[in-house]
Design an enzyme around this catalytic site. Structure first.
Site, PDB file in Angstrom:
ATOM      1  N   ARG A 154      11.348  11.406 -17.622  1.00  0.00           N
ATOM      2  CA  ARG A 154      11.244  11.723 -16.208  1.00  0.00           C
ATOM      3  C   ARG A 154      12.631  11.830 -15.553  1.00  0.00           C
ATOM      4  O   ARG A 154      12.868  12.678 -14.725  1.00  0.00           O
ATOM      5  CB  ARG A 154      10.435  10.629 -15.500  1.00  0.00           C
ATOM      6  CG  ARG A 154      10.328  10.832 -14.041  1.00  0.00           C
ATOM      7  CD  ARG A 154       9.447   9.765 -13.414  1.00  0.00           C
ATOM      8  NE  ARG A 154       9.302  10.050 -12.013  1.00  0.00           N
ATOM      9  CZ  ARG A 154      10.193   9.714 -11.091  1.00  0.00           C
ATOM     10  NH1 ARG A 154      11.276   9.084 -11.432  1.00  0.00           N
ATOM     11  NH2 ARG A 154      10.001  10.024  -9.841  1.00  0.00           N
ATOM     12  N   TYR A 170      -1.793  12.550 -18.955  1.00  0.00           N
ATOM     13  CA  TYR A 170      -2.674  12.484 -17.789  1.00  0.00           C
ATOM     14  C   TYR A 170      -2.517  13.639 -16.815  1.00  0.00           C
ATOM     15  O   TYR A 170      -3.202  13.694 -15.813  1.00  0.00           O
ATOM     16  CB  TYR A 170      -2.515  11.155 -17.048  1.00  0.00           C
ATOM     17  CG  TYR A 170      -1.082  10.695 -16.848  1.00  0.00           C
ATOM     18  CD1 TYR A 170      -0.659   9.486 -17.382  1.00  0.00           C
ATOM     19  CD2 TYR A 170      -0.174  11.468 -16.151  1.00  0.00           C
ATOM     20  CE1 TYR A 170       0.642   9.046 -17.217  1.00  0.00           C
ATOM     21  CE2 TYR A 170       1.130  11.039 -15.982  1.00  0.00           C
ATOM     22  CZ  TYR A 170       1.537   9.831 -16.509  1.00  0.00           C
ATOM     23  OH  TYR A 170       2.822   9.410 -16.340  1.00  0.00           O
ATOM     24  N   CYS A 218       4.087   7.520  23.310  1.00  0.00           N
ATOM     25  CA  CYS A 218       4.814   7.823  24.539  1.00  0.00           C
ATOM     26  C   CYS A 218       5.066   9.334  24.527  1.00  0.00           C
ATOM     27  O   CYS A 218       5.725   9.838  23.624  1.00  0.00           O
ATOM     28  CB  CYS A 218       6.143   7.070  24.585  1.00  0.00           C
ATOM     29  SG  CYS A 218       7.155   7.586  25.984  1.00  0.00           S
ATOM     30  N   CYS A 250      12.234   9.964  26.552  1.00  0.00           N
ATOM     31  CA  CYS A 250      12.165   8.496  26.558  1.00  0.00           C
ATOM     32  C   CYS A 250      13.401   7.940  25.847  1.00  0.00           C
ATOM     33  O   CYS A 250      13.702   8.324  24.717  1.00  0.00           O
ATOM     34  CB  CYS A 250      10.901   8.015  25.858  1.00  0.00           C
ATOM     35  SG  CYS A 250      10.870   6.216  25.647  1.00  0.00           S
ATOM     36  N   GLU A 280       2.429   9.302 -20.584  1.00  0.00           N
ATOM     37  CA  GLU A 280       3.188   8.069 -20.676  1.00  0.00           C
ATOM     38  C   GLU A 280       3.305   7.628 -22.134  1.00  0.00           C
ATOM     39  O   GLU A 280       2.310   7.612 -22.856  1.00  0.00           O
ATOM     40  CB  GLU A 280       2.426   7.007 -19.869  1.00  0.00           C
ATOM     41  CG  GLU A 280       3.254   5.874 -19.416  1.00  0.00           C
ATOM     42  CD  GLU A 280       3.827   6.072 -18.007  1.00  0.00           C
ATOM     43  OE1 GLU A 280       3.745   7.191 -17.451  1.00  0.00           O
ATOM     44  OE2 GLU A 280       4.394   5.108 -17.489  1.00  0.00           O
ATOM     45  N   LYS A 295      -3.015  -1.352  -7.388  1.00  0.00           N
ATOM     46  CA  LYS A 295      -2.512  -2.495  -8.162  1.00  0.00           C
ATOM     47  C   LYS A 295      -3.340  -3.721  -7.831  1.00  0.00           C
ATOM     48  O   LYS A 295      -3.606  -3.977  -6.654  1.00  0.00           O
ATOM     49  CB  LYS A 295      -1.052  -2.787  -7.770  1.00  0.00           C
ATOM     50  CG  LYS A 295      -0.096  -1.664  -8.088  1.00  0.00           C
ATOM     51  CD  LYS A 295       0.542  -1.891  -9.442  1.00  0.00           C
ATOM     52  CE  LYS A 295       1.595  -0.853  -9.766  1.00  0.00           C
ATOM     53  NZ  LYS A 295       2.824  -1.019  -9.007  1.00  0.00           N
ATOM     54  N   CYS A 341       4.655   2.993  28.859  1.00  0.00           N
ATOM     55  CA  CYS A 341       5.769   2.775  27.945  1.00  0.00           C
ATOM     56  C   CYS A 341       6.720   1.748  28.545  1.00  0.00           C
ATOM     57  O   CYS A 341       7.143   1.883  29.694  1.00  0.00           O
ATOM     58  CB  CYS A 341       6.515   4.089  27.692  1.00  0.00           C
ATOM     59  SG  CYS A 341       8.005   3.876  26.692  1.00  0.00           S
ATOM     60  N   CYS A 362      10.280   3.662  29.319  1.00  0.00           N
ATOM     61  CA  CYS A 362      10.486   4.711  30.317  1.00  0.00           C
ATOM     62  C   CYS A 362       9.395   4.723  31.376  1.00  0.00           C
ATOM     63  O   CYS A 362       9.450   5.504  32.317  1.00  0.00           O
ATOM     64  CB  CYS A 362      10.598   6.079  29.645  1.00  0.00           C
ATOM     65  SG  CYS A 362       9.044   6.653  28.941  1.00  0.00           S
ATOM     66  N   ASP A 392       1.665   1.588 -18.342  1.00  0.00           N
ATOM     67  CA  ASP A 392       2.977   1.057 -18.031  1.00  0.00           C
ATOM     68  C   ASP A 392       3.941   1.350 -19.167  1.00  0.00           C
ATOM     69  O   ASP A 392       4.091   0.573 -20.093  1.00  0.00           O
ATOM     70  CB  ASP A 392       2.873  -0.442 -17.783  1.00  0.00           C
ATOM     71  CG  ASP A 392       4.108  -0.963 -17.084  1.00  0.00           C
ATOM     72  OD1 ASP A 392       4.310  -2.168 -17.078  1.00  0.00           O
ATOM     73  OD2 ASP A 392       4.891  -0.143 -16.572  1.00  0.00           O
ATOM     74  N   GLU A 441      -8.364   6.432 -13.308  1.00  0.00           N
ATOM     75  CA  GLU A 441      -7.827   6.289 -14.667  1.00  0.00           C
ATOM     76  C   GLU A 441      -6.986   5.016 -14.749  1.00  0.00           C
ATOM     77  O   GLU A 441      -6.473   4.556 -13.736  1.00  0.00           O
ATOM     78  CB  GLU A 441      -6.895   7.457 -15.017  1.00  0.00           C
ATOM     79  CG  GLU A 441      -7.185   8.720 -14.299  1.00  0.00           C
ATOM     80  CD  GLU A 441      -6.114   9.796 -14.476  1.00  0.00           C
ATOM     81  OE1 GLU A 441      -6.420  10.942 -14.177  1.00  0.00           O
ATOM     82  OE2 GLU A 441      -4.979   9.476 -14.890  1.00  0.00           O
TER      83      GLU A 441
HETATM   84  S1  IVH Z   1      -0.127  10.755 -12.426  1.00  0.00           S
HETATM   85  C1  IVH Z   1       2.237  13.347  -9.483  1.00  0.00           C
HETATM   86  N1  IVH Z   1      -1.548   9.110 -13.861  1.00  0.00           N
HETATM   87  O1  IVH Z   1       2.994   5.787 -12.888  1.00  0.00           O
HETATM   88  C2  IVH Z   1       2.187  11.970 -10.008  1.00  0.00           C
HETATM   89  N2  IVH Z   1       0.730   8.571 -13.483  1.00  0.00           N
HETATM   90  O2  IVH Z   1       4.012   4.846 -10.390  1.00  0.00           O
HETATM   91  C3  IVH Z   1       1.954  11.976 -11.441  1.00  0.00           C
HETATM   92  N3  IVH Z   1       1.475   6.503 -14.539  1.00  0.00           N
HETATM   93  O3  IVH Z   1       5.538   8.181 -12.692  1.00  0.00           O
HETATM   94  C4  IVH Z   1       1.555  10.706 -11.979  1.00  0.00           C
HETATM   95  N4  IVH Z   1      -0.444   5.992 -15.465  1.00  0.00           N
HETATM   96  O4  IVH Z   1       4.767   7.389 -15.009  1.00  0.00           O
HETATM   97  C5  IVH Z   1      -0.340   9.359 -13.332  1.00  0.00           C
HETATM   98  N5  IVH Z   1      -2.926   7.757 -15.118  1.00  0.00           N
HETATM   99  C6  IVH Z   1      -1.729   8.005 -14.607  1.00  0.00           C
HETATM  100  C7  IVH Z   1      -0.621   7.145 -14.796  1.00  0.00           C
HETATM  101  C8  IVH Z   1       0.601   7.467 -14.208  1.00  0.00           C
HETATM  102  C9  IVH Z   1       0.818   5.630 -15.299  1.00  0.00           C
HETATM  103  C10 IVH Z   1       2.886   6.343 -14.169  1.00  0.00           C
HETATM  104  C11 IVH Z   1       3.711   7.592 -14.147  1.00  0.00           C
HETATM  105  C12 IVH Z   1       4.246   7.689 -12.732  1.00  0.00           C
HETATM  106  C13 IVH Z   1       4.160   6.272 -12.301  1.00  0.00           C
HETATM  107  C14 IVH Z   1       4.098   6.170 -10.800  1.00  0.00           C
END
Ligand code: IVH
Length: 690
Positions: free
Chosen positions: A140, A226, A427, A432, A174, A315, A409, A412, A121, A117
């Site tokens: 959050r 999401y 080790c 140790c 988001e 990323k 090691c 040790c 941001d 997905e």
């Molecule tokens: S799932 C259990 N899906 O990215 C984790 N997060 O860097 C739940 N975010 O805190 C996150 N797009 O705010 C999920 N398609 C996506 C997302 C997404 C953006 C954000 C979210 C999260 C942050 C982590």
């Protein structure tokens, strides 16, 4: 029209309008013109004006806003809100897939199904619908507790106030601006002579956390969901199924999602279709989130301290350089594992000189095909530790790494063994000296027991001198006062300080003690959750693996690790000795308090380097505080940096506590670092932690 007829027509109009909202905002496929939409909307407002008793909070006309009492109330999340680990290259993405395979004990060749997905941001929020009606929305916050932004979210146009079915559920997503809308908002602010938002993400956060929700209502915020919590209650077994269910309910979900079989298919999707389409998206995305599709696997994998093991954020990569691989060393950790480290000819990447980079494990060396003498590609992108990405050019007299692995090691002399998970040398000697020194340093670190003056160097020294043979010996060091003072380089005064620090550490809450024990896979947050679930260590020792798996975020595999750790003879002896020394092994009230800023309303003025204002905001919020933009009587603290503004005078006048950079540095020393790795690295530098 009589009341009954009006009631019927109002219901029709509302569901029509919600449907058109969905078509317009989510499917991007409106069926009617704006004028027709306005007509429906006007008809509804007029009927509601005529029959005000028929106005309900879930009507689309109620998205107009108004003032909120005084401040945003705190909301404790029913399920913690985690963040995501990052993969900064396709290599790291493949590593994630390999890790998942290892964790699940699956054949590497077996393809796993992933839901890919876009990564949005904006600002993460959690929403609750009760019987189909929007009931609660929260930011959050620190992941455990956020702010109540229900009233603000009600004004977000694409968010339905009523679902197409009367179900109760919690969803996460988001809130963000499209690029175009962000530009518009800033243009308006410029015209009004207001300060501009530095980026779309800050603009979204600022717009949502308003005390006057007419401001929120005036901003064209978007939202995509999401996550569907407790999917099993809704009869869905996969992420793709959950997203479909959300769309059925007319909850907006992001476009451009795909199901991929196997990591290679994810890679090719990210390189081709996704990469091309992402340019066309209305909203900015710097990557993708790759999630296992099957929820049954989510259960098995669970979470680390901060993030799920079943998902990763990919990323698009940034800084990279090519340099020579001069050698490989092996770094011994507190668990006895030896991690291969690339020793590089110093090279500058993104403004930082890099001399070492991690090679992670032996499989990674093989996969990369690197040898000493090669010119290698090294990347550094957001993460703190640079890493070797691959061979740029083979060296003439290259020396293979895997055929020249150390056999014993260096600390040790024990014969090294192999470990599988991940594949590395280890080790095996639990006595140790280097392993013990690492354990002591970890135990004493700031995020754990915080014993100042017991860093890696001193720990190593004390182990060498035979004064520490186990972590628990820290609390009998006093019996060796003479020997300590006699140690070269240790002054009487620093010995006394060390004793005082050790004494003070006995008051650290149970959660920290549990974390400091170094149970595999149990980070600070997991430790905190364990202490919320179990009254004390005795309850934990008596527990079965299944009991640990009941704790949210702990999967079957970690549950077994915790159980095994607590049933290991040596660990138990250590726990008993620490308990006798007076450490906290039961959850007290103090155990749940957050960081230094916890519960405080904090305002910032002037520059406090190395962080920007927005970053201070993140740090304050991560430590449980509230960032406020103006000083008032109810402000608890003003952070004043260089060239402070008028807020300083105001704070002094109102008697609000003021801290400068130095005071702040001291105060933050015992805090947990912020979540983002990049920020955490600079934060450590700021507080002077090595
Ligand atoms: S799932 C259990 N899906 O990215 C984790 N997060 O860097 C739940 N975010 O805190 C996150 N797009 O705010 C999920 N398609 C996506 C997302 C997404 C953006 C954000 C979210 C999260 C942050 C982590």
């Amino acid at each position: 029209m009589n009341r009954e007829q009006a009631k019927k027509r109002i219901a029709e109009l509302r569901s029509e309008i919600e449907r058109h909202n969905f078509l317009y905002y989510t499917l991007d496929a409106p069926e009617i013109s704006d004028a027709e939409y306005d007509r429906l909307y006007r008809e509804l407002t007029e009927l509601e004006r005529e029959f005000p008793e028929l106005v309900t909070p879930d009507s689309p006309t109620q998205k107009v806003g108004g003032p909120i009492a005084r401040e945003l109330a705190a909301v404790r999340h029913e399920f913690p809100m985690y963040s995501l680990d990052n993969a900064f290259s396709l290599g790291e993405l493949r590593e994630f897939d390999a890790r998942v395979h290892r964790f699940l004990k699956l054949d590497a060749a077996e393809p796993l199904e992933y839901h890919v997905e876009p990564k949005l941001d904006g600002l993460a929020v959690s929403l609750k619908y009760e019987d189909g009606v929007f009931a609660l929305g929260a930011t959050r916050g620190d992941g455990m507790e956020g702010e109540d932004v229900t009233a603000n979210l009600r004004t977000v146009k694409p968010l339905p106030l009523r679902l197409t079915q009367d179900v109760s559920l919690t969803v996460r997503g988001e809130v963000f601006f499209t690029e175009r809308d962000f530009a518009l908002v800033n243009e308006q602010r410029k015209e009004a002579g207001e300060p501009l938002f530095s980026n779309a993400r800050n603009a979204a956060a600022g717009s949502l956390r308003q005390l006057d929700t007419t401001v929120t209502a005036s901003r064209p915020l978007r939202i995509y969901l999401y996550t569907l919590e407790e999917p099993e209650r809704h009869g869905v077994k996969t992420q793709a199924g959950a997203m479909e269910r959300l769309r059925e309910l007319h909850l907006p979900t992001a476009p451009l999602s795909a199901l991929c079989r196997g990591v290679e298919m994810v890679v090719s999707y990210l390189e081709s279709d996704f990469a091309a389409a992402r340019e066309e998206l209305a909203f900015a995305t710097d990557g993708a989130v790759v999630k296992l599709n099957e929820f049954a696997l989510w259960e098995k994998l669970g979470f680390t301290a901060k993030s799920p093991r079943f998902a990763i954020a990919y990323k698009y990569a940034s800084a990279e350089a090519v340099t020579e691989l001069e050698g490989v060393t092996f770094q011994l950790s507190r668990t006895g594992t030896l991690t291969p480290v690339a020793e590089l000819k110093p090279v500058e990447i993104g403004g930082v000189t890099v001399k070492r980079a991690t090679l992670h494990n032996l499989d990674e060396i093989e996969r990369l095909g690197v040898a000493i003498g090669d010119r290698v590609r090294v990347i550094r992108a957001g993460e703190v530790i640079p890493k070797v990405e691959g061979v740029a050019e083979r060296g003439e007299n290259r020396r293979e790494i895997l055929t020249e692995l150390p056999t014993h090691c260096e600390y040790c002399g024990s014969r090294l063994t192999r470990r599988d998970d991940p594949p590395n040398l280890a080790c095996p000697n639990r006595e140790c000296p280097e392993v013990i020194a690492q354990q002591v340093a970890f135990f004493a670190a700031r995020g754990a027991m915080r014993i100042e003056g017991l860093g890696e160097k001193i720990a190593r020294r004390l182990v060498q001198e035979g004064l520490l043979k186990d972590v628990a010996d820290i609390y009998t060091l006093r019996e060796h006062e003479q020997e300590l003072v006699a140690l070269e380089g240790l002054a009487e005064i620093s010995v006394q300080n060390l004793f005082a620090e050790i004494e003070a550490s006995k008051r650290r809450p149970f959660a920290r003690v549990l974390f400091a024990l170094g149970i595999p896979q149990v980070g600070a947050q997991t430790a905190r959750m364990l202490t919320e679930h179990f009254a004390g260590i005795d309850e934990m020792i008596a527990a079965k693996p299944d009991d640990f798996a009941q704790v949210y975020g702990i999967g079957e595999i970690v549950a077994r690790e915790i159980h095994d750790f607590l049933h290991d003879e040596r660990n138990r002896a250590r726990i008993e000795r620490l308990r006798e020394a007076g450490l906290q092994f039961a959850a007290g009230t103090e155990a749940q308090t957050g960081g230094f800023f916890s519960g405080k309303k904090v305002c910032v003025t002037g520059r406090i380097e190395p962080f920007t204002r927005d970053e201070w905001k993140e740090i304050i919020e991560a430590s449980g505080g509230y960032f406020v933009t103006a000083v008032s009587k109810s402000t608890d603290l003003l952070l004043a940096g260089e060239e402070p503004g008028s807020k300083l005078a105001k704070a002094e006048k109102l008697g609000v506590e003021v801290m400068d950079a130095n005071a702040l540095r001291e105060a933050l020393k015992s805090d947990v670092p912020p979540e983002s790795e990049e920020l955490a690295a600079r934060w450590r530098e700021f507080v002077g932690e090595d």
